[in-house]
Motif scaffolding. Structure first.
Motif, PDB file in Angstrom:
ATOM      1  N   ARG A 108       0.758  -1.360  -0.033  1.00  0.00           N
ATOM      2  CA  ARG A 108       0.007  -0.001  -0.083  1.00  0.00           C
ATOM      3  C   ARG A 108       0.961   1.244   0.069  1.00  0.00           C
ATOM      4  N   GLY A 109       0.453   2.325  -0.824  1.00  0.00           N
ATOM      5  CA  GLY A 109       0.936   3.573  -0.725  1.00  0.00           C
ATOM      6  C   GLY A 109       1.947   3.748  -1.512  1.00  0.00           C
ATOM      7  N   GLN A 110       2.558   2.677  -2.388  1.00  0.00           N
ATOM      8  CA  GLN A 110       3.736   2.443  -3.204  1.00  0.00           C
ATOM      9  C   GLN A 110       3.647   2.908  -4.602  1.00  0.00           C
ATOM     10  N   GLU A 111       4.578   3.160  -5.423  1.00  0.00           N
ATOM     11  CA  GLU A 111       4.183   3.395  -7.053  1.00  0.00           C
ATOM     12  C   GLU A 111       4.463   1.872  -7.675  1.00  0.00           C
ATOM     13  N   PHE A 112       4.123   1.554  -8.873  1.00  0.00           N
ATOM     14  CA  PHE A 112       4.591   0.354  -9.414  1.00  0.00           C
ATOM     15  C   PHE A 112       4.551  -0.911  -8.724  1.00  0.00           C
ATOM     16  N   VAL A 113       3.358  -0.949  -8.181  1.00  0.00           N
ATOM     17  CA  VAL A 113       2.919  -2.207  -7.373  1.00  0.00           C
ATOM     18  C   VAL A 113       1.421  -2.464  -7.800  1.00  0.00           C
ATOM     19  N   SER A 114       1.121  -4.096  -7.769  1.00  0.00           N
ATOM     20  CA  SER A 114      -0.052  -4.399  -8.267  1.00  0.00           C
ATOM     21  C   SER A 114      -1.272  -4.178  -7.066  1.00  0.00           C
ATOM     22  N   ALA A 115      -2.521  -4.001  -7.782  1.00  0.00           N
ATOM     23  CA  ALA A 115      -3.713  -4.008  -6.609  1.00  0.00           C
ATOM     24  C   ALA A 115      -4.232  -5.508  -6.899  1.00  0.00           C
ATOM     25  N   PHE A 116      -4.149  -6.333  -6.029  1.00  0.00           N
ATOM     26  CA  PHE A 116      -4.703  -7.662  -6.180  1.00  0.00           C
ATOM     27  C   PHE A 116      -6.195  -7.668  -5.658  1.00  0.00           C
ATOM     28  N   PRO A 117      -6.995  -8.677  -6.021  1.00  0.00           N
ATOM     29  CA  PRO A 117      -8.371  -8.651  -5.322  1.00  0.00           C
ATOM     30  C   PRO A 117      -8.336  -8.946  -3.732  1.00  0.00           C
ATOM     31  N   TYR A 142       6.446  -7.383  -2.137  1.00  0.00           N
ATOM     32  CA  TYR A 142       7.021  -6.986  -0.965  1.00  0.00           C
ATOM     33  C   TYR A 142       8.448  -7.186  -1.122  1.00  0.00           C
ATOM     34  N   HIS A 143       9.052  -8.192  -1.524  1.00  0.00           N
ATOM     35  CA  HIS A 143      10.412  -8.711  -1.470  1.00  0.00           C
ATOM     36  C   HIS A 143      11.239  -7.732  -2.472  1.00  0.00           C
ATOM     37  N   GLY A 144      10.528  -7.536  -3.451  1.00  0.00           N
ATOM     38  CA  GLY A 144      11.103  -6.479  -4.661  1.00  0.00           C
ATOM     39  C   GLY A 144      11.459  -5.024  -3.985  1.00  0.00           C
ATOM     40  N   LYS A 145      10.517  -4.808  -3.073  1.00  0.00           N
ATOM     41  CA  LYS A 145      10.338  -3.226  -2.701  1.00  0.00           C
ATOM     42  C   LYS A 145      11.388  -3.254  -1.303  1.00  0.00           C
ATOM     43  N   GLY A 146      12.197  -4.488  -0.919  1.00  0.00           N
ATOM     44  CA  GLY A 146      12.757  -4.475   0.176  1.00  0.00           C
ATOM     45  C   GLY A 146      12.031  -4.561   1.368  1.00  0.00           C
ATOM     46  N   ILE A 147      10.816  -4.886   1.459  1.00  0.00           N
ATOM     47  CA  ILE A 147      10.014  -4.766   2.652  1.00  0.00           C
ATOM     48  C   ILE A 147      10.240  -6.116   3.420  1.00  0.00           C
ATOM     49  N   ASN A 148      10.501  -6.151   4.682  1.00  0.00           N
ATOM     50  CA  ASN A 148      10.757  -7.386   5.479  1.00  0.00           C
ATOM     51  C   ASN A 148       9.649  -8.220   5.813  1.00  0.00           C
ATOM     52  N   ILE A 149       8.515  -7.321   5.960  1.00  0.00           N
ATOM     53  CA  ILE A 149       7.446  -7.997   6.802  1.00  0.00           C
ATOM     54  C   ILE A 149       6.249  -7.444   6.236  1.00  0.00           C
ATOM     55  N   ALA A 150       5.141  -8.431   5.905  1.00  0.00           N
ATOM     56  CA  ALA A 150       3.837  -7.725   5.141  1.00  0.00           C
ATOM     57  C   ALA A 150       2.742  -8.135   6.289  1.00  0.00           C
ATOM     58  N   PRO A 348      17.605  -4.093  -1.494  1.00  0.00           N
ATOM     59  CA  PRO A 348      17.396  -2.910  -0.834  1.00  0.00           C
ATOM     60  C   PRO A 348      16.003  -2.175  -0.850  1.00  0.00           C
ATOM     61  N   ARG A 349      16.186  -1.550   0.585  1.00  0.00           N
ATOM     62  CA  ARG A 349      14.865  -0.995   0.675  1.00  0.00           C
ATOM     63  C   ARG A 349      14.507   0.027  -0.418  1.00  0.00           C
ATOM     64  N   ALA A 350      13.169  -0.001  -1.082  1.00  0.00           N
ATOM     65  CA  ALA A 350      12.899   0.893  -2.108  1.00  0.00           C
ATOM     66  C   ALA A 350      11.346   1.380  -1.673  1.00  0.00           C
ATOM     67  N   VAL A 351      11.199   1.972  -0.397  1.00  0.00           N
ATOM     68  CA  VAL A 351       9.993   2.367  -0.101  1.00  0.00           C
ATOM     69  C   VAL A 351       9.916   3.920  -0.042  1.00  0.00           C
ATOM     70  N   TYR A 352       9.234   4.751  -0.748  1.00  0.00           N
ATOM     71  CA  TYR A 352       9.444   6.036  -0.699  1.00  0.00           C
ATOM     72  C   TYR A 352       8.248   6.802  -0.356  1.00  0.00           C
ATOM     73  N   SER A 353       8.552   8.100  -0.036  1.00  0.00           N
ATOM     74  CA  SER A 353       7.353   9.130   0.055  1.00  0.00           C
ATOM     75  C   SER A 353       7.151   9.505  -1.710  1.00  0.00           C
ATOM     76  N   ASN A 354       5.908   9.373  -1.883  1.00  0.00           N
ATOM     77  CA  ASN A 354       5.707   9.795  -3.202  1.00  0.00           C
ATOM     78  C   ASN A 354       5.511  11.177  -3.633  1.00  0.00           C
TER      79      ASN A 354
END
Ligand SMILES: *[C@@H]1O[C@H](CO)[C@@H](O)[C@H](O)[C@H]1NC(C)=O
Ligand SMILES: *[C@@H]1O[C@H](CO)[C@@H](O)[C@H](O)[C@H]1NC(C)=O
Ligand SMILES: *[C@@H]1O[C@H](CO)[C@@H](O)[C@H](O)[C@H]1NC(C)=O
Ligand SMILES: *[C@@H]1O[C@H](CO)[C@@H](O)[C@H](O)[C@H]1NC(C)=O
Ligand SMILES: *[C@@H]1O[C@H](CO)[C@@H](O)[C@H](O)[C@H]1NC(C)=O
Ligand SMILES: *[C@@H]1O[C@H](CO)[C@@H](O)[C@H](O)[C@H]1NC(C)=O
Ligand SMILES: *[C@@H]1O[C@H](CO)[C@@H](O)[C@H](O)[C@H]1NC(C)=O
Ligand SMILES: *[C@@H]1O[C@H](CO)[C@@H](O)[C@H](O)[C@H]1NC(C)=O
Ligand SMILES: *[C@@H]1O[C@H](CO)[C@@H](O)[C@H](O)[C@H]1NC(C)=O
Ligand SMILES: *[C@@H]1O[C@H](CO)[C@@H](O)[C@H](O)[C@H]1NC(C)=O
Length: 778
Positions: A108-117, A142-150, A348-354
């Motif tokens: 949630r809140g990131q760019e270039f991610v999918s919205a699943f059902p 999640y992994h691709g964005k470097g996020i450890n915990i969903a 690497p972490r790729a979580v940003y403020s848009n």
């Protein structure tokens, strides 16, 4: 901190401090009813339940043994940072900050991610394989964005309260179906190298007063031990069994003790009975005390220091929290990190403020294909008069209703959450097509293919024409007499932080009636966050087809059009019961509990009898569409029922006492004790997939006694096919585990495999039962 002023009241709440009112009626006379029994000390995780956990613990122990108390108190707390949650790092030992992110259906809140059902849509597929692939694809993002915990998947709320605001985030109010999904999604997320967080543990069944606020304390969910296990704990067992590394404790109270300091729920059920080796993280700002939450088994506070940080250090120094406890807290967090091999080269972490320019990290792969597939597989056809659908080359379609097109902006969803006293807001619909619900469980779609867009694409290809009117309440002024069909799109919205006030809305019902009044071939598409009653128009002779199209995610229109045109033969099934009228659900579970007391109570007095379990008990109330129901464009015949017990020597009443618990519960619970098989044949004219369901009727406590368990409960799902016309599958196999046939024995405090005759039914829904038989355990 919001909880500060009143927290002292709860400093020892799990040790039986009774405040406020007890439960209502006779239940309140039961000893301990409305109070949570003390379970101390907190079990120390040691990795003994599997080789993989053992290795993870050996690494974690080695690291924690070098840590100071300050450093341990740093990894057990949150810090402000790029992610929704960030643990403290320990630079001296190379321990990184761990990153947490929402949500169960999207990064949630990131760019270039999918919205699943959403979860409820996934459940409607009744497909174990799609559930796994969903978890895996989500985990890869999640992994691709470097996020450890969903922060997902969700089985709390389970869906007890029919109008509950968050029911759609989870899978189904049936614990078996929810459990299949919880297990498969957890496995998928963790196979991608990301820690899954089944949530919310436990009993967060309503939004109204789910949290402490200026009005008073949060609602207390008061539940008997049997319903607690057989309904609410059940689906979490599957997630734990698949190795979930983290569990989130919930906001509200359970038997008057806040869930994040409830020693019975955390030390007792989760860490002892279910052998949980990972860590318990608070819901955001859900911590209500310092020493009490630590000793009750909470391991990590989010999103800041809460009552811990320097105070936890001090509490260890003065002996209020033991050295063992704080070491265990840090060890559990790091063990989960090692368990997922995140120490070995995490992206690497790729979580940003848009709002700031940043690099593009596109993690979507070709998940759009899977999303479209799940979107179609979870679409449920509930009415189809005279084979109106699938479309047979229509040349002229009319499209009506706000649900067909995009809202002014997908980011204008009223996502209201946060603290305080939360009221029921009067939002019943979203003014635009609905692909997920609101709040922290919502998604960040890269784009949304609306139903109208996908219809345009198809009609363009077919050289047909379209007419549309999205906004009028009464489009009857424009009857297009040459149209082949009229499609009406309505929806039912819900969000975190408030409960629904209705399962219908007048505007949408009137819109459908208005269109049906002028169009003899009216097809209604309902996107909904859950149950939507349809009796205002379901029997209208001009309403020829109705689809419950769920919350399908970003490819919404593509999924729908493939079903409308028969590219996909629908096989979705309702993961809940649709009643004829709202009151049919029973007053006690229809609405959330509304109370302005300082210590509000929510008594789960219906016990095991929610949804179809309640309808099946009440022989006078017919549902409109029962649990498990859904139509196909073809027909199926069921035959050759066979059932047999296996593992005869392991059919004792209780699991083997000499065997230790593993994560998820006693290992015997997962052993197959019976096998049921049948044959399913496609007897129609088109290819099709059938969702075959197995229901079990558990015998009474003893011969001659009354049944104390629902008439029948789902205990098997198999999505069969696609089968060509005339083709059959003679290998539809259900494996029943000991847990599937057991009840929770409140005296023995164990799952008990009763003696007696187990009734078995195989069917296409909970009421369309095609084959039956029984098995006797002596
Ligand atoms: C709540 O109270 C009931 C009735 O005494 C008891 O059976 C159950 O185990 C308790 N649950 C929790 C979580 O405290
Ligand atoms: C590990 O923890 C479990 C559960 O607390 C306990 O039963 C077991 O004895 C422990 N094993 C060791 C080696 O400490
Ligand atoms: C605690 O974590 C914060 C944030 O990651 C970090 O800045 C600080 O250095 C850490 N403290 C210690 C004692 O490691
Ligand atoms: C610790 O406790 C003090 C006093 O009770 C409080 O003011 C402070 O905010 C607490 N939290 C931290 C992180 O120290
Ligand atoms: C120990 O420290 C904690 C955290 O500051 C505090 O809440 C608690 O009252 C202290 N206990 C004693 C016995 O001093
Ligand atoms: C369905 O078919 C029957 C028999 O052909 C016909 O009488 C009826 O009017 C049809 N209903 C609709 C809604 O088209
Ligand atoms: C819904 O949105 C449309 C287009 O943005 C607008 O014209 C219409 O007035 C809105 N309807 C309601 C009920 O807000
Ligand atoms: C349920 O909620 C509706 C709408 O807010 C209200 O009219 C009704 O009285 C409520 N029923 C109960 C039993 O609380
Ligand atoms: C069904 O649609 C036709 C128009 O094709 C209309 O004349 C008729 O009144 C409608 N039926 C009802 C019950 O509204
Ligand atoms: C069935 O439901 C009706 C209506 O709510 C109620 O009057 C009746 O007592 C129920 N019957 C049973 C057996 O629960």
């Amino acid at each position: 901190m919001k909880g500060a002023a009143l927290s002292f009241l709860y400093a020892a709440s799990s040790v039986g401090v009774i405040v406020g009112q007890s439960g209502s009626g006779s239940l309140s006379e039961v000893p301990y009813y409305g109070r949570s029994p003390p379970v101390y000390p907190s079990p120390i995780g040691n990795g003994s339940t599997s080789a993989r956990w053992a290795i993870a613990y050996s690494h974690a122990h080695a690291l924690v043994s070098q840590m100071t108390v300050e450093e341990m108190a740093n990894v057990t707390r949150g810090w402000a940072g790029a992610c929704a949650g960030n643990t403290g790092e320990v630079p001296r030992l190379g321990i990184p900050a761990l990153c947490f992110s929402d949500a169960p259906d999207s990064v949630r809140g990131q760019e270039f991610v999918s919205a699943f059902p959403a979860g409820i849509h996934l459940a409607a597929t009744f497909d174990k394989d799609l559930m796994y692939r969903y978890g895996r694809a989500l985990g890869d993002e999640y992994h691709g964005k470097g996020i450890n915990i969903a922060l997902g998947p969700v089985a709390g709320p389970l869906g007890r309260v029919v109008r509950g605001g968050r029911n759609w985030e989870g899978l189904s109010n049936d614990p078996y179906l929810a459990g299949v999904g919880m297990g498969a999604v957890t496995r998928g997320i963790q196979d991608a190298g990301v820690i899954a967080t089944p949530k919310h543990w436990l009993l967060n069944e309503q939004e109204f007063r789910r949290r402490w606020s200026s009005v008073g304390h949060a609602i207390s969910a008061n539940v008997d031990d049997r319903a607690l296990h057989e309904l609410y704990v059940f689906p979490f067992m599957d997630a734990l069994r698949e190795g979930a590394g983290s569990v989130m404790c919930s906001y509200q109270r359970a038997n008057h003790s806040y869930a994040c300091q409830n020693s019975k729920l955390l030390n007792g059920i989760l860490k002892t009975e279910l052998g949980f080796e990972g860590f318990v993280v608070s819901d955001w700002d859900g911590q209500m005390s310092g020493v009490a939450s630590a000793n009750a088994g909470m391991d990590l506070v989010m999103p800041n220091a809460g009552y811990w940080g320097a105070n936890l250090t001090q509490a260890v120094r003065n002996g209020s929290v033991s050295d063992d406890r704080i070491s265990d807290m840090a060890t559990r967090i790091l063990a989960a990190w090692y368990y997922l091999h995140q120490d070995k080269g995490f992206p690497p972490r790729a979580v940003y403020s848009n709002t700031q320019r940043h690099p593009v990290v596109d993690v979507r792969d070709d998940h759009a294909t899977l999303i479209e597939k799940i979107g179609a597989a979870g679409t449920v056809l509930v009415k189809n008069v005279n084979n109106t659908l699938p479309f047979k080359k229509p040349r002229f379609l009319c499209v009506y209703g706000y649900g067909a097109t995009l809202s002014a902006s997908p980011w204008q969803n009223p996502a209201r959450y946060g603290g305080g006293y939360e009221v029921n807001f009067r939002w019943n619909t979203l003014n635009g097509t609905l692909i997920t619900g609101g709040g922290s469980g919502g998604s960040s779609p890269p784009y949304v293919v609306s139903p109208f867009q996908a219809l345009q694409e198809r009609v363009t290809k077919d050289k047909g024409i379209l007419r549309w009117d999205f906004w009028s309440a009464n489009p009857a002024a424009t009857p297009y007499v040459n149209a082949d069909a009229c499609l009406v799109f309505i929806n039912a919205y819900a969000s975190e932080s408030f409960d629904r006030v209705s399962l219908t809305d007048e505007f949408s019902d009137q819109l459908v009636l208005n269109v049906a009044g002028m169009c003899a071939n009216t097809i209604v598409v309902v996107h909904s966050t859950g149950i939507r009653v349809v009796d205002a128009w379901i029997s209208h002779p001009n309403v020829t087809a109705v689809l419950f199209a769920g919350l399908p995610g970003q490819e919404s229109g593509h999924s729908l059009v493939s079903v409308l045109y028969g590219v996909v033969n629908p096989s979705g099934r309702l993961p809940y019961t649709v009643a004829k009228k709202e009151s049919d659900y029973g007053e006690s579970v229809l609405n959330s509990t509304v109370s302005f007391d300082q210590f509000p109570d929510q008594d789960f007095s219906e016990g095991l009898y929610i949804d179809y379990r309640a309808f099946d008990r009440n022989k006078t109330i017919e549902p409109r569409f029962e649990f498990g129901f859904g139509l196909s464009y073809t027909t199926f015949a069921y035959s050759t029922f066979k059932a047999s017990l296996v593992n005869d020597e392991k059919l004792g009443e209780f699991p083997d006492g000499k065997v230790a618990v593993v994560q998820g519960g006693h290992p015997d619970l997962w052993e197959t004790v019976a096998v049921v098989t049948c044959t399913v044949a496609n007897t129609g004219k088109v290819h099709g997939t059938e969702v075959v369901q197995l229901y079990v009727g558990i015998p009474p406590p003893a011969r001659g006694e009354e049944r104390d368990t629902p008439v029948r409960q789902l205990r098997g799902i198999e999505r069969v096919g696609p089968l060509a016309p005339g083709q059959e599958d003679d290998q539809v196999i259900f494996r029943l585990t000991r847990r599937d046939l057991s009840v929770w024995d409140v005296v023995a405090q164990q799952w008990r495999l009763r003696r007696g005759e187990y009734m078995l039914w195989i069917g296409a829904s909970s009421r369309d039962l095609r084959l039956d038989g029984s098995l006797v355990i002596t």
